[in-house]
Design a protein around this motif. Structure first.
Motif, mmCIF file in Angstrom:
data_model
loop_
_atom_site.group_PDB
_atom_site.id
_atom_site.type_symbol
_atom_site.label_atom_id
_atom_site.label_comp_id
_atom_site.label_asym_id
_atom_site.label_seq_id
_atom_site.Cartn_x
_atom_site.Cartn_y
_atom_site.Cartn_z
ATOM 1 N N HIS A 176 2.558 -2.906 6.837
ATOM 2 C CA HIS A 176 1.457 -1.987 6.527
ATOM 3 C C HIS A 176 1.447 -0.845 7.530
ATOM 4 O O HIS A 176 2.101 -0.881 8.565
ATOM 5 C CB HIS A 176 0.099 -2.690 6.626
ATOM 6 C CG HIS A 176 -0.239 -3.578 5.478
ATOM 7 N ND1 HIS A 176 -1.005 -3.170 4.425
ATOM 8 C CD2 HIS A 176 0.079 -4.873 5.241
ATOM 9 C CE1 HIS A 176 -1.151 -4.169 3.569
ATOM 10 N NE2 HIS A 176 -0.502 -5.225 4.039
ATOM 11 N N GLN A 177 0.678 0.163 7.213
ATOM 12 C CA GLN A 177 0.311 1.253 8.093
ATOM 13 C C GLN A 177 -1.179 1.494 7.796
ATOM 14 O O GLN A 177 -1.567 1.383 6.630
ATOM 15 C CB GLN A 177 1.135 2.513 7.781
ATOM 16 C CG GLN A 177 2.654 2.315 8.061
ATOM 17 C CD GLN A 177 3.470 3.534 7.676
ATOM 18 O OE1 GLN A 177 3.834 3.663 6.527
ATOM 19 N NE2 GLN A 177 3.715 4.435 8.618
ATOM 20 N N GLU A 203 0.738 -3.202 11.350
ATOM 21 C CA GLU A 203 0.258 -1.884 10.925
ATOM 22 C C GLU A 203 0.895 -0.837 11.830
ATOM 23 O O GLU A 203 0.469 -0.653 12.980
ATOM 24 C CB GLU A 203 -1.276 -1.810 11.070
ATOM 25 C CG GLU A 203 -2.041 -2.838 10.245
ATOM 26 C CD GLU A 203 -2.441 -2.312 8.878
ATOM 27 O OE1 GLU A 203 -2.200 -1.131 8.604
ATOM 28 O OE2 GLU A 203 -2.981 -3.113 8.081
ATOM 29 N N HIS A 252 -5.677 0.171 -3.438
ATOM 30 C CA HIS A 252 -5.624 -0.499 -2.140
ATOM 31 C C HIS A 252 -6.074 -1.974 -2.218
ATOM 32 O O HIS A 252 -5.677 -2.792 -1.396
ATOM 33 C CB HIS A 252 -6.540 0.261 -1.184
ATOM 34 C CG HIS A 252 -6.255 0.040 0.255
ATOM 35 N ND1 HIS A 252 -5.209 0.651 0.904
ATOM 36 C CD2 HIS A 252 -6.866 -0.724 1.186
ATOM 37 C CE1 HIS A 252 -5.205 0.283 2.181
ATOM 38 N NE2 HIS A 252 -6.185 -0.560 2.374
ATOM 39 N N HIS A 308 0.867 -1.185 0.000
ATOM 40 C CA HIS A 308 0.000 0.000 0.000
ATOM 41 C C HIS A 308 0.902 1.231 0.000
ATOM 42 O O HIS A 308 1.435 1.622 1.029
ATOM 43 C CB HIS A 308 -0.921 -0.017 1.216
ATOM 44 C CG HIS A 308 -1.985 -1.053 1.115
ATOM 45 N ND1 HIS A 308 -2.624 -1.583 2.208
ATOM 46 C CD2 HIS A 308 -2.532 -1.649 0.025
ATOM 47 C CE1 HIS A 308 -3.524 -2.468 1.799
ATOM 48 N NE2 HIS A 308 -3.473 -2.525 0.480
ATOM 49 N N GLU A 336 1.352 4.065 2.374
ATOM 50 C CA GLU A 336 1.930 3.675 3.664
ATOM 51 C C GLU A 336 3.444 3.642 3.465
ATOM 52 O O GLU A 336 4.061 2.600 3.306
ATOM 53 C CB GLU A 336 1.351 2.326 4.083
ATOM 54 C CG GLU A 336 -0.178 2.393 4.165
ATOM 55 C CD GLU A 336 -0.869 1.041 4.126
ATOM 56 O OE1 GLU A 336 -0.196 0.010 4.285
ATOM 57 O OE2 GLU A 336 -2.103 1.027 3.947
ATOM 58 N N ASP A 371 -6.280 0.227 8.337
ATOM 59 C CA ASP A 371 -5.919 -0.196 6.996
ATOM 60 C C ASP A 371 -5.582 -1.675 7.002
ATOM 61 O O ASP A 371 -5.263 -2.231 8.030
ATOM 62 C CB ASP A 371 -4.671 0.588 6.570
ATOM 63 C CG ASP A 371 -3.866 -0.184 5.572
ATOM 64 O OD1 ASP A 371 -4.284 -0.156 4.421
ATOM 65 O OD2 ASP A 371 -2.885 -0.814 5.952
ATOM 66 N N GLU A 372 -5.669 -2.279 5.852
ATOM 67 C CA GLU A 372 -5.060 -3.592 5.721
ATOM 68 C C GLU A 372 -4.740 -3.829 4.280
ATOM 69 O O GLU A 372 -5.521 -3.457 3.429
ATOM 70 C CB GLU A 372 -5.982 -4.673 6.216
ATOM 71 C CG GLU A 372 -5.318 -6.030 6.246
ATOM 72 C CD GLU A 372 -6.235 -7.082 6.825
ATOM 73 O OE1 GLU A 372 -6.238 -8.190 6.311
ATOM 74 O OE2 GLU A 372 -6.944 -6.784 7.770
HETATM 75 ZN ZN LIG Z 1 -1.953 -1.345 4.111
#
Ligand SMILES: [Zn+2]
Length: 894
Positions: free
Chosen positions: A244-245, A322, A211, A135, A138, A893-894
Motif C-alpha cells: 500500500h501507499q 505503506e 478504496h 488501491h 497507490e 491510507d490502508e
Molecule cells: Zn492502500
C-alpha cells in the motif's frame, strides 16, 4: 610447466569452460527484461505499466525463465483475467502440488501428530503471498511486482536470492485489482503533460467500492475479494504481504509493528511474527541506506475485514506496508519546512529510527522501497522456513485444544428464524471463509434448548475458529486503551483506524446462539458437514394469491422478479399468516402462474404460502430508482448501487448534469442521496482540480430540482451525512442534534446501536423487528422542530445506552433522540437515516429501512399532507464550505 603445456591447458580450459560460459550468458540474456518488453523500467518518471502491460511482461518472463510459472485464478468485476506468477527454483516448481498439499495439511493440523508436523516442516517449502496492492491510485505496487519478478528470475550467483528460491515459493500477484490498475493508468496517460497531470480520477477504482475493496475481507461481497480469498485458501501461504501507499508524512514507509489495538482472537504466534517481520524489514531498509521507515504510528489491527488482513485468522502472518506516494509517476521535491511541525527537528524516535531529510521523491524510489520490503519478507521466510511452517500446525492445534475446553463450544444458527435465508447466508459466508459448518440432520440439543433439524451449527474446535469468534462476539474495546485517555472525557487516545464494532449476526439480523456447554459425541452424531448452506424456496398450496414474509430480505429480490415478470404485489394492511408466522405488511402476490412463481421463489430461496387474503393491501409498483452519483467518487454511492443492483432495484445513476437539469419526477419515483457531505454535494471537486466536465457539485439548481421532485410527489431517501445535508439544503423542520458537537462531547466512529421502532403503521418499517440494530458511523441524530409533519420511524431508546457492539462515548447525547424520520414534504416524502442502513453490504438487518421506501405506492398510504413552509435560501453558504480537498501525499491510507 612448458609454454606448450600451458597453451594446451588454456585450450582445454576454454574448450570445457566456454560452452558453460555461453550457456550461462545465454540463459541470463534470455530472461526478458522489463525494458525489452515494455520499453521502460518499472519506476521510470512519468511512466506506469497498466495491468495488460504487466501481464504481457509476466508472460514474457515465464517464457524465458524456468523459475516462473503463470496461473489463472479467476476474473475481475469487469472481466479481466486474474493471473498470478509463482516463482521459485525449477525443482520446487516441479513439485508445487506436493508443497501446496503440505501447506494445507500443516494449516489444518488435525491429520498430523506433532512429530509428523515437525518432519513435514523440515522437508517442505514455505509459500509466501506478495502482491502489487489493491488501491490503484497507490501506483507503485503494480510496478514493484514487475521489478521483483525480474530480480528473482534473472539474478545469478547471489546467495540470498539462491536461498530464497530454494526455500520459498513466492505467489506473486501483479495486482489484487486489475480493473483499477487499468483505469488509473489510463487516466494518468490521458492527462500526462496537461494541467491535470496529477488530478484525481473521477470514478471509483473498483466498480462499486473503490478504496473499500480493502474492507470486504470476511464478507466477500465483491468478486475481487472472492477471487483473492479462494486463491489464498488454495495456496495456504505462511505470509500474506500486501503493498500500500501512503506512509504518515514525512515517513517514507510505514512497516509493522502495528498500533494497538489488536484482536485477542488472532493466534499469538501470528501476533508476535507480525512484529518480527516488521523488525526484520526495518533492519533490511537500514542495510540498504533507505531512511524514513516508521512503525506503530496510525495503523492498527482492530477491524478484521481488511482483505489483506482477514487471513491472519487462518493463521497466516497477514500485513501490509505503506510506502510514501506523491501522485502517479510524477516526481515531487519536499523541503523540511513542509513537514508537520513535530517532525521538522528530524529527531530519531524508537519507531522512526532514521528520519527522512526531505528531497526528491520519485516513483522509482517508492518501487525501490517496496522491492526492499518484499525481499526482506522473502529473506525472513527463507531463514525461518521450518519454524514458520511448524507454527501453522501449532497455531491450529492450540486453537482446537482451546475450544475443546472453553466456551463458546459452538454457535447455532436456528432454522427457522425471523429471516431464515439470512441465517443461511451467514452460514455460507463462514464456509467461504474456510470454516466448517454443520447442519442438524435431526433435532440438536444444546444450552437446554432443542434446535430443529436444518439448523446450522459451527463447532469451535476447528483450526480457524478464531475468525468465527471475532465475527460473532460483541466487540469490547481494550480497557487499557479506553482508560489511557487521561482527559476528563475518557475519549481514547488511540482511536481505531476503522470501525469499532461489526458483530456479524447483529448486523445481518440473524440469531446466533453461543453454546456454553461442551458438545458431546451424541450431539455431534446429529450433525452433518455441509459444503453449502441455503434454504429451499417454493410455493405451499394453490393460488389464486400467495403471501411472502416481509421479514426475509430475500423476499425483496423475489418481489422485484415478480414485478418484472408482470405479477402484482401489495403490502397487507392487516396481520396475515406467512411461512414465518403472522405479520402485518406481508407481500401478497397475484397475477402470476404457479410455475412461474415457483421458479422465482426457488431461485431466491423464499417460501410463499397460498392465501385467501381478501383484506386491504397497499399496491406497489416497481419503482424507478435514481441514485445520485458524484464525480468526486463516493464509496457509499458505490455500496448503495451494488446492494440495489443485487436486489433487482436497477438504480439509474444521476450525475450533476442530470440533477441540475431538473424534471426529475418524470424520470424517477425515488431518489437516494448516499452518505455525502453537504459541501461535496453542492461543490464537488473545485474548479481547476479536475478537467472541467468533472468539477463542481449539483449546486443550487440541483437543490431546487430535488425540492420540486419531492413536492410533486417523489420520495427522497438520504443516508447519514447526506441526511444531515438535506435538512439544511431543503430547510426541513428537523434539527441535527449532533451538528457541531465535538468528539469529547459525543464520539461514535462506527459501532452497532440498537434502535426502537416508533410507528409500526408506516410501510417504511414493515418487516423490521421491534428493535433493529444499525451501524452508526459519524452520523446525525434528529429532533423534530415545531411544525414537523411526518413520522419518527425509529429512535435510540430513552434512558438506555443503545450500544450493542463497539465504542460509543457519551451515549446520553442521543438517548431518546430520533434515528430515522419520515418527513412529509409537498406531495412527497423524505426519509432521513442517521445511520448507514446499507453499510458495506453487511448491515442486512437494516436493509428494509430503505428498501420499503423504494417502491412506488399506488395510493400514498399516508394521505396527502400539507406542505412544509420552507425558506428558499436555506441551502447553505457556498463561501463557507471551503473544505480542502485532501492532499494524497499526506493522507494516511490502508
Ligand atoms: Zn492502500
Amino acid at each position: 610447466m612448458s609454454r606448450r603445456s600451458l597453451r594446451c591447458l588454456l585450450r582445454c580450459f576454454l574448450i570445457l569452460a566456454l560452452p558453460l560460459f555461453f550457456r550461462f550468458a545465454t540463459a541470463h540474456a534470455q530472461v526478458a527484461t522489463p525494458a525489452s518488453v515494455l520499453g521502460h523500467n518499472p519506476g521510470d518518471d512519468f511512466y506506469l505499466a497498466d495491468y495488460d502491460d504487466a501481464i504481457r511482461y509476466f508472460h514474457a518472463l515465464a517464457a524465458s525463465s524456468d523459475r516462473v510459472k503463470m496461473f489463472k485464478v479467476g476474473k475481475s468485476t469487469r472481466g479481466e483475467e486474474y493471473e498470478i506468477a509463482v516463482i521459485s527454483s525449477p525443482e520446487n516448481l516441479a513439485r508445487l502440488d506436493e508443497y501446496k498439499s503440505a501447506a494445507r495439511k500443516l494449516a489444518d493440523s488435525r491429520d498430523l501428530t506433532e512429530a509428523q508436523a515437525k518432519e513435514l516442516a523440515r522437508t517442505s517449502k514455505v509459500i509466501v503471498h506478495i502482491d502489487g496492492g489493491m488501491h490503484s491510485s497507490e501506483v507503485a505496487g503494480g510496478q514493484h511486482s514487475i521489478q521483483l519478478a525480474y530480480k528473482l528470475a534473472s539474478t545469478q550467483g547471489d546467495p540470498q536470492i539462491d536461498a530464497i528460491l530454494n526455500n520459498v515459493i513466492l505467489v506473486l500477484w501483479p495486482t489484487l485489482n486489475p480493473d483499477g490498475q487499468n483505469m488509473i493508468v489510463h487516466w494518468y496517460r490521458q492527462n500526462l503533460g496537461t494541467q491535470f497531470e496529477v488530478s484525481p480520477m473521477p470514478y471509483l477504482y473498483q466498480e462499486y467500492v473503490g478504496h473499500d475493496n480493502n474492507r470486504d475481507g470476511y464478507m466477500q461481497n465483491m468478486i475481487e475479494s472472492q477471487v483473492v480469498t479462494k486463491a489464498e485458501m488454495d495456496w495456504s501461504p505462511v505470509i500474506f504481504y500486501c503493498q500500500h501507499q501512503t506512509a504518515p508524512f514525512p515517513a517514507r514507509i510505514w512497516i509493522p509493528p502495528f498500533s494497538d489495538p489488536i484482536s485477542s482472537n488472532i493466534s499469538p504466534y501470528m501476533r508476535s511474527w507480525l512484529n518480527v517481520v516488521g523488525t526484520q524489514m526495518s533492519a533490511a531498509l537500514q542495510q540498504q541506506h533507505m531512511p524514513g521507515a516508521i512503525s506503530q504510528d496510525e495503523f492498527d489491527n482492530w477491524y478484521p475485514g481488511f482483505l489483506d488482513f482477514t487471513h491472519v485468522f487462518r493463521n497466516e502472518i497477514s500485513f501490509f506496508t505503506e510506502t510514501a506516494l506523491y501522485r502517479y509517476a510524477t516526481p515531487r521535491f519536499y523541503t523540511v519546512d513542509e513537514f508537520p511541525k513535530q517532525y521538522q527537528d528530524l529527531k530519531a524516535l524508537t519507531m522512526y529510527t532514521d528520519p527522512w531529510q526531505g528531497g526528491w521523491w520519485r516513483l522509482g524510489d517508492a518501487v525501490k522501497y517496496m522491492v526492499t520490503g518484499s525481499m526482506s519478507v522473502l529473506d525472513t521466510a527463507a531463514k525461518y522456513r521450518e519454524q514458520l511452517l511448524f507454527n501453522r500446525w501449532q497455531a491450529a492445534h492450540d486453537n482446537i485444544e482451546h475450544f475443546k475446553h472453553a466456551a463458546p463450544y459452538a454457535y447455532v444458527l436456528p432454522n427457522p428464524q425471523a429471516d431464515t435465508p439470512e441465517a443461511a447466508q451467514l452460514a455460507q459466508i463462514m464456509i467461504e471463509n474456510g470454516i466448517e459448518v454443520h447442519r442438524a440432520k435431526e433435532s440438536f440439543h444444546a444450552n437446554g434448548s432443542t434446535y430443529a433439524a436444518g439448523s446450522w451449527v459451527i463447532l469451535m474446535d476447528q483450526p480457524f475458529s478464531g475468525l468465527v469468534k471475532e465475527l460473532f462476539e460483541v466487540q469490547h474495546y481494550p480497557q487499557a486503551i479506553l482508560n489511557s485517555g487521561g482527559d476528563s472525557s475518557g475519549k481514547p487516545v488511540t482511536l481505531p483506524y476503522d470501525v469499532t464494532g461489526w458483530t456479524l449476526p447483529m448486523q445481518m439480523g440473524v440469531r446466533a446462539d453461543a453454546v456454553t456447554d461442551p458438545v458431546g459425541e451424541d450431539q455431534r452424531a446429529a450433525l452433518e458437514l455441509v459444503s453449502k448452506a441455503d434454504v429451499a424456496g417454493g410455493v405451499d398450496g394453490a393460488g389464486p394469491s400467495f403471501v411472502l414474509s416481509h421479514q426475509a430480505n430475500a423476499s425483496f429480490e423475489a418481489v422485484n422478479d415478480i414485478l418484472a415478470a408482470g405479477g402484482s404485489v401489495g403490502f397487507t394492511k392487516d396481520a396475515v399468516p406467512t411461512s414465518e408466522g403472522t405479520e402485518t405488511g406481508a407481500f401478497v402476490v397475484s397475477g402470476l402462474g404457479r410455475a412461474n412463481l415457483s421458479s422465482i421463489l426457488e431461485k431466491r430461496g423464499v417460501k410463499a404460502v397460498s392465501s385467501s387474503h381478501g383484506g386491504e393491501t397497499i399496491a406497489l409498483h416497481k419503482a424507478r430508482v435514481g441514485l445520485y452519483r458524484p464525480w468526486a467518487p463516493s464509496i457509499d454511492e458505490g455500496w448503495t448501487r451494488w446492494v440495489l443492483e443485487k436486489y433487482g432495484f436497477a438504480p439509474i445513476s444521476i450525475y450533476n448534469a442530470g440533477m441540475k437539469a431538473g424534471n426529475l419526477k418524470a424520470q424517477y419515483d425515488s431518489i437516494i442521496i448516499p452518505d455525502i457531505s453537504k459541501n461535496l454535494l453542492l461543490n464537488g471537486f473545485k474548479t481547476g482540480i479536475v478537467p472541467s466536465q468533472y468539477s463542481g457539485g449539483f449546486d443550487n439548481d440541483g437543490v431546487e430540482a430535488l425540492r420540486d421532485f419531492v413536492q410533486q410527489g417523489g420520495t427522497l431517501i438520504a443516508f447519514n451525512q447526506g441526511a444531515a445535508a438535506m435538512i439544511d439544503l431543503l430547510g426541513l423542520p428537523v434539527t441535527n442534534i449532533l451538528d457541531g458537537v465535538s468528539s469529547d462531547q459525543f464520539f461514535c466512529s462506527g459501532a452497532l446501536l440498537r434502535v426502537e421502532l416508533k410507528d409500526r403503521s408506516r410501510p417504511g418499517v414493515y418487516g423490521l423487528p421491534e428493535n433493529p440494530i444499525v451501524m452508526f458511523e459519524r452520523g446525525p441524530a434528529f429532533e423534530p422542530k415545531p411544525g414537523f409533519k411526518g413520522a419518527i420511524l425509529a429512535s435510540y431508546p430513552k434512558g438506555v445506552n443503545p450500544l450493542e457492539s463497539g465504542v460509543l462515548l457519551h451515549p446520553e447525547k442521543i438517548e431518546g433522540q430520533a434515528a430515522a424520520v419520515e418527513v412529509a414534504y409537498g406531495k412527497g416524502h423524505i426519509f432521513l437515516y442517521g445511520f448507514k442502513p446499507q453499510w458495506r453490504g453487511q448491515s442486512h438487518g437494516a436493509y428494509k429501512f430503505f428498501m420499503n421506501a423504494l417502491y412506488k405506492f399506488d395510493e400514498p398510504a399516508f394521505g396527502e399532507l400539507p406542505a412544509v413552509e420552507v425558506a428558499k435560501d436555506a441551502h447553505g453558504d457556498k463561501a463557507a464550505s471551503k473544505k480542502k480537498v485532501e492532499e494524497e501525499d499526506e493522507t494516511p491510507d490502508e
